[in-house]
Design a protein around this motif. Structure first.
Motif, PDB file in Angstrom:
ATOM      1  N   TYR A 186       0.686  -1.060  -0.026  1.00 27.46           N
ATOM      2  CA  TYR A 186       0.015   0.048  -0.112  1.00 27.46           C
ATOM      3  C   TYR A 186       0.919   1.274   0.026  1.00 27.46           C
ATOM      4  O   TYR A 186       1.961   1.294   0.445  1.00 27.46           O
ATOM      5  CB  TYR A 186      -0.979   0.038   1.195  1.00 27.46           C
ATOM      6  CG  TYR A 186      -1.691  -1.402   1.349  1.00 27.46           C
ATOM      7  CD1 TYR A 186      -3.095  -1.290   0.605  1.00 27.46           C
ATOM      8  CD2 TYR A 186      -1.460  -2.395   2.004  1.00 27.46           C
ATOM      9  CE1 TYR A 186      -3.713  -2.341   0.723  1.00 27.46           C
ATOM     10  CE2 TYR A 186      -2.098  -3.182   2.481  1.00 27.46           C
ATOM     11  CZ  TYR A 186      -3.439  -3.351   1.749  1.00 27.46           C
ATOM     12  OH  TYR A 186      -4.179  -4.443   1.641  1.00 27.46           O
ATOM     13  N   ARG A 187       0.421   2.329  -0.599  1.00 29.38           N
ATOM     14  CA  ARG A 187       0.957   3.564  -0.640  1.00 29.38           C
ATOM     15  C   ARG A 187       0.787   4.233   0.726  1.00 29.38           C
ATOM     16  O   ARG A 187       1.789   4.950   1.118  1.00 29.38           O
ATOM     17  CB  ARG A 187       0.685   4.534  -1.727  1.00 29.38           C
ATOM     18  CG  ARG A 187       1.002   3.968  -3.253  1.00 29.38           C
ATOM     19  CD  ARG A 187       0.672   4.987  -4.552  1.00 29.38           C
ATOM     20  NE  ARG A 187      -0.762   5.140  -4.377  1.00 29.38           N
ATOM     21  CZ  ARG A 187      -1.396   6.262  -3.726  1.00 29.38           C
ATOM     22  NH1 ARG A 187      -0.705   7.169  -3.307  1.00 29.38           N
ATOM     23  NH2 ARG A 187      -2.717   6.333  -3.843  1.00 29.38           N
ATOM     24  N   ILE A 188      -0.368   4.236   1.142  1.00 26.24           N
ATOM     25  CA  ILE A 188      -0.691   4.969   2.406  1.00 26.24           C
ATOM     26  C   ILE A 188      -0.967   4.178   3.508  1.00 26.24           C
ATOM     27  O   ILE A 188      -1.402   2.788   3.382  1.00 26.24           O
ATOM     28  CB  ILE A 188      -2.008   5.640   2.025  1.00 26.24           C
ATOM     29  CG1 ILE A 188      -2.137   6.444   0.744  1.00 26.24           C
ATOM     30  CG2 ILE A 188      -2.763   6.274   3.180  1.00 26.24           C
ATOM     31  CD1 ILE A 188      -3.489   6.974   0.616  1.00 26.24           C
ATOM     32  N   GLN A 198      -2.228   1.736   6.292  1.00 28.48           N
ATOM     33  CA  GLN A 198      -3.558   1.480   6.484  1.00 28.48           C
ATOM     34  C   GLN A 198      -3.970   1.473   7.913  1.00 28.48           C
ATOM     35  O   GLN A 198      -4.081   0.311   8.599  1.00 28.48           O
ATOM     36  CB  GLN A 198      -3.585   0.014   5.949  1.00 28.48           C
ATOM     37  CG  GLN A 198      -3.411   0.018   4.294  1.00 28.48           C
ATOM     38  CD  GLN A 198      -4.354   0.495   3.570  1.00 28.48           C
ATOM     39  OE1 GLN A 198      -5.590   0.099   3.301  1.00 28.48           O
ATOM     40  NE2 GLN A 198      -3.878   1.856   3.085  1.00 28.48           N
ATOM     41  N   ASP A 218      -6.404  11.532  -1.551  1.00 23.09           N
ATOM     42  CA  ASP A 218      -5.680  10.440  -1.966  1.00 23.09           C
ATOM     43  C   ASP A 218      -6.468   9.173  -1.349  1.00 23.09           C
ATOM     44  O   ASP A 218      -7.148   9.286  -0.351  1.00 23.09           O
ATOM     45  CB  ASP A 218      -4.299  10.227  -1.518  1.00 23.09           C
ATOM     46  CG  ASP A 218      -3.295   9.627  -2.368  1.00 23.09           C
ATOM     47  OD1 ASP A 218      -3.941   8.556  -3.208  1.00 23.09           O
ATOM     48  OD2 ASP A 218      -2.156   9.574  -2.097  1.00 23.09           O
ATOM     49  N   ASP A 255      -6.067   4.773  -1.099  1.00 16.51           N
ATOM     50  CA  ASP A 255      -5.523   3.543  -1.322  1.00 16.51           C
ATOM     51  C   ASP A 255      -5.839   2.387  -0.405  1.00 16.51           C
ATOM     52  O   ASP A 255      -6.220   2.823   0.837  1.00 16.51           O
ATOM     53  CB  ASP A 255      -3.795   3.967  -0.989  1.00 16.51           C
ATOM     54  CG  ASP A 255      -2.920   2.467  -1.402  1.00 16.51           C
ATOM     55  OD1 ASP A 255      -3.203   1.911  -2.519  1.00 16.51           O
ATOM     56  OD2 ASP A 255      -2.110   2.366  -0.658  1.00 16.51           O
ATOM     57  N   GLY A 256      -6.118   1.378  -0.613  1.00 16.33           N
ATOM     58  CA  GLY A 256      -6.352   0.258  -0.289  1.00 16.33           C
ATOM     59  C   GLY A 256      -7.939   0.626   0.477  1.00 16.33           C
ATOM     60  O   GLY A 256      -8.852   0.739  -0.144  1.00 16.33           O
ATOM     61  N   THR A 293     -14.609   1.025  -5.820  1.00 20.03           N
ATOM     62  CA  THR A 293     -13.321   0.570  -5.751  1.00 20.03           C
ATOM     63  C   THR A 293     -12.805  -0.644  -5.103  1.00 20.03           C
ATOM     64  O   THR A 293     -12.144  -0.617  -4.132  1.00 20.03           O
ATOM     65  CB  THR A 293     -12.493   2.126  -5.180  1.00 20.03           C
ATOM     66  OG1 THR A 293     -13.394   2.048  -3.944  1.00 20.03           O
ATOM     67  CG2 THR A 293     -12.758   2.995  -6.110  1.00 20.03           C
ATOM     68  N   GLY A 353      -9.503  -0.989  -4.578  1.00 15.94           N
ATOM     69  CA  GLY A 353      -8.796   0.018  -3.975  1.00 15.94           C
ATOM     70  C   GLY A 353      -9.023   1.290  -5.193  1.00 15.94           C
ATOM     71  O   GLY A 353      -8.948   0.871  -6.127  1.00 15.94           O
ATOM     72  N   SER A 363      -6.603   3.106  -6.127  1.00 18.51           N
ATOM     73  CA  SER A 363      -5.520   3.500  -6.853  1.00 18.51           C
ATOM     74  C   SER A 363      -4.468   2.408  -7.084  1.00 18.51           C
ATOM     75  O   SER A 363      -3.305   2.315  -6.674  1.00 18.51           O
ATOM     76  CB  SER A 363      -4.483   4.707  -6.051  1.00 18.51           C
ATOM     77  OG  SER A 363      -4.352   4.317  -4.828  1.00 18.51           O
ATOM     78  N   ASP A 364      -5.042   1.047  -7.303  1.00 18.90           N
ATOM     79  CA  ASP A 364      -4.118  -0.185  -7.505  1.00 18.90           C
ATOM     80  C   ASP A 364      -3.236   0.066  -8.376  1.00 18.90           C
ATOM     81  O   ASP A 364      -3.436   0.626  -9.600  1.00 18.90           O
ATOM     82  CB  ASP A 364      -5.231  -1.279  -8.052  1.00 18.90           C
ATOM     83  CG  ASP A 364      -4.216  -2.665  -8.093  1.00 18.90           C
ATOM     84  OD1 ASP A 364      -4.138  -3.222  -7.252  1.00 18.90           O
ATOM     85  OD2 ASP A 364      -3.997  -2.722  -9.237  1.00 18.90           O
ATOM     86  N   ALA A 365      -1.985  -0.232  -8.120  1.00 17.52           N
ATOM     87  CA  ALA A 365      -1.088   0.048  -9.343  1.00 17.52           C
ATOM     88  C   ALA A 365      -1.067  -0.357 -10.672  1.00 17.52           C
ATOM     89  O   ALA A 365      -0.718   0.092 -11.625  1.00 17.52           O
ATOM     90  CB  ALA A 365       0.408  -0.522  -8.487  1.00 17.52           C
TER      91      ALA A 365
END
Length: 459
Positions: free
Chosen positions: A6-8, A10, A48, A50-51, A72, A75, A77-79
């Motif tokens: 995850y970028r952010i 959780q 933003d 994420d997850g 979503t 998520g 913003s899934d890569a």
């Protein structure tokens, strides 16, 4: 579920009261720019996602138990989805499939034929929204059968176009003041086990009996020979996450088939792994003639579809279906990446795991307080119906209070239901267990606090 990066972080984290100052400032700008008819469930603005976390413009990390209304699922913003969008956008964002076609549209159609119920020959047409998909399913059914009448059900929600408003049951906010509506739409009773009456001998009305009740009304008031399509959500969404009694849907499908009626499963909210299988129809053991698809199919990009029997969809004349943006190439790329990612992460299994975590906790909470009438749902499409203490009378006040209390603690919840008394849980399927449990703990505290306030007020 395989490990996800995850970028952010959780983790729920509040650094301001909600809404924070930047969200409040955006609300002021909004009042002067955005139409008042567009309402938002929460007063915070996303920066933003994420997850299972929504990071707002003030730096607050909120637990997302709504997924943008079941959109979503992989998520926000899934890569892999982001990469697919970027690569397609770098080549072209639009040609219009009706002018210069492209492979992505064909590939999405092939994939949906593979995933939807049944092994018959299938065709797909792509659109932008769930309402468009439903409306075009009706068009297809009318052409294929030469009939006009559409049968829908109490508590249904099918969209906000003129035809789909007519098909939707709830007046406010969806229909109030917007009529007159499209004709040849007939509504019959659904199966709502929590609110069903009883047979004369005191036994519960079964799913088969509920279906026969609807069939009898259709026969008497419309005539089966006049019906082009039956359109129903396998689990009714906006109406309250209503799971029909066992046997209801199969009985309707069998009757429709024997009378040459097109059976349309509106899987806009229930589809694409949300209920623990690719489509909720799978768990019901039914094979619809047409399936309408949207929401979770493209990772947040606008894409919808009608997928179904080849002979029905191919009955429509050339040029009769389509639209300028339908099956946009960027949205198609997102859909292909989303569906691949769902398979890779086994998000059908993940939805079942979410149910395993959430339902026992919700059922224990229901035994503890007297404002929960029922816990229901399937997979990661779950709900609690709120009632007045000691009764089955709907309690929309409690639902609104619970959602507000949860938001104040950093958890986004959605309400729904014909009576406005249902809290629905639609977490991203990639939400970590720990974050889900934290969100459920906040929900439980909000329910307890609301129940205590209501009891105190009654005394």
């Amino acid at each position: 579920m395989p490990e996800i990066e995850y970028r952010i972080p959780q983790q729920r984290r509040l650094v301001t009261e909600l809404p924070g100052p930047r969200s409040a400032a955006l609300t002021e700008r909004r009042r002067n720019a955005v139409g008042a008819g567009v309402a938002s469930s929460v007063p915070v603005y996303a920066a933003d996602v994420d997850g299972g976390i929504v990071l707002d413009v003030d730096g607050n990390s909120l637990i997302d138990l709504g997924s943008g209304i079941a959109v979503t699922s992989v998520g926000g913003s899934d890569a892999a989805v982001v990469k697919a969008i970027q690569e397609q956008a770098a080549h072209f964002t639009h040609t219009c499939f009706m002018v210069t076609p492209y492979e992505g549209y064909v590939a999405v159609a092939e994939k949906l034929a593979e995933l939807t119920p049944g092994d018959h020959a299938k065709r797909t047409v792509l659109f932008n929204s769930g309402a468009e998909a439903v409306e075009n399913a009706v068009k297809i059914a009318r052409v294929a059968t030469g009939r006009r009448t559409v049968v829908v059900f109490d508590h249904a929600y099918h969209g906000r176009t003129n035809l789909t408003m007519a098909m939707t049951a709830k007046n406010k906010p969806y229909k109030e003041g917007f009529g007159p509506f499209a004709a040849d739409v007939h509504r019959v009773p659904a199966s709502y086990p929590f609110r069903e009456g009883l047979n004369h001998d005191g036994t519960e009305i079964t799913g088969v009996q509920a279906a026969q009740r609807a069939i009898e009304q259709i026969d008497k008031q419309v005539g089966a020979h006049n019906v082009a399509a039956i359109v129903i959500e396998p689990i009714q969404g906006e109406g309250g996450f209503i799971v029909p009694a066992e046997g209801f849907l199969p009985t309707l499908v069998d009757w429709a088939k024997s009378n040459g009626i097109v059976f349309v499963a509106d899987e806009v909210q229930t589809g694409i792994a949300r209920t623990g299988s690719w489509f909720a129809s799978d768990a019901e053991g039914i094979v619809p003639d047409l399936v309408t698809i949207a929401k979770g199919v493209a990772g947040g990009m606008p894409l919808a579809a009608v997928t179904g029997r080849a002979e029905l969809i191919d009955a429509v004349h050339g040029g009769g279906l389509g639209g300028t943006y339908g099956g946009n190439p960027v949205a198609c790329a997102a859909a292909l990446a989303t569906l691949d990612r769902m398979a890779e992460l086994d998000l059908c299994g993940r939805a079942r795991r979410i149910e395993e975590i959430a339902v026992p906790r919700l059922q224990a909470l229901a035994e503890e307080v007297d404002v929960i009438g029922e816990v229901r749902g399937r997979g990661a499409m779950l709900a609690i119906e709120l009632v007045q203490p000691g009764s089955r009378e709907p309690n929309p006040q409690a639902a609104a209070e619970i959602a507000a209390r949860a938001l104040a603690e950093g958890v986004i919840l959605l309400t729904c239901g014909t009576y406005g008394n249902v809290i629905r849980l639609l977490p991203p399927l990639v939400i970590p267990d720990e974050l889900l449990v934290d969100g459920l703990d906040v929900l439980a505290d909000a329910v307890r606090a609301t129940a205590g306030v209501l009891v105190g007020a009654a005394q």
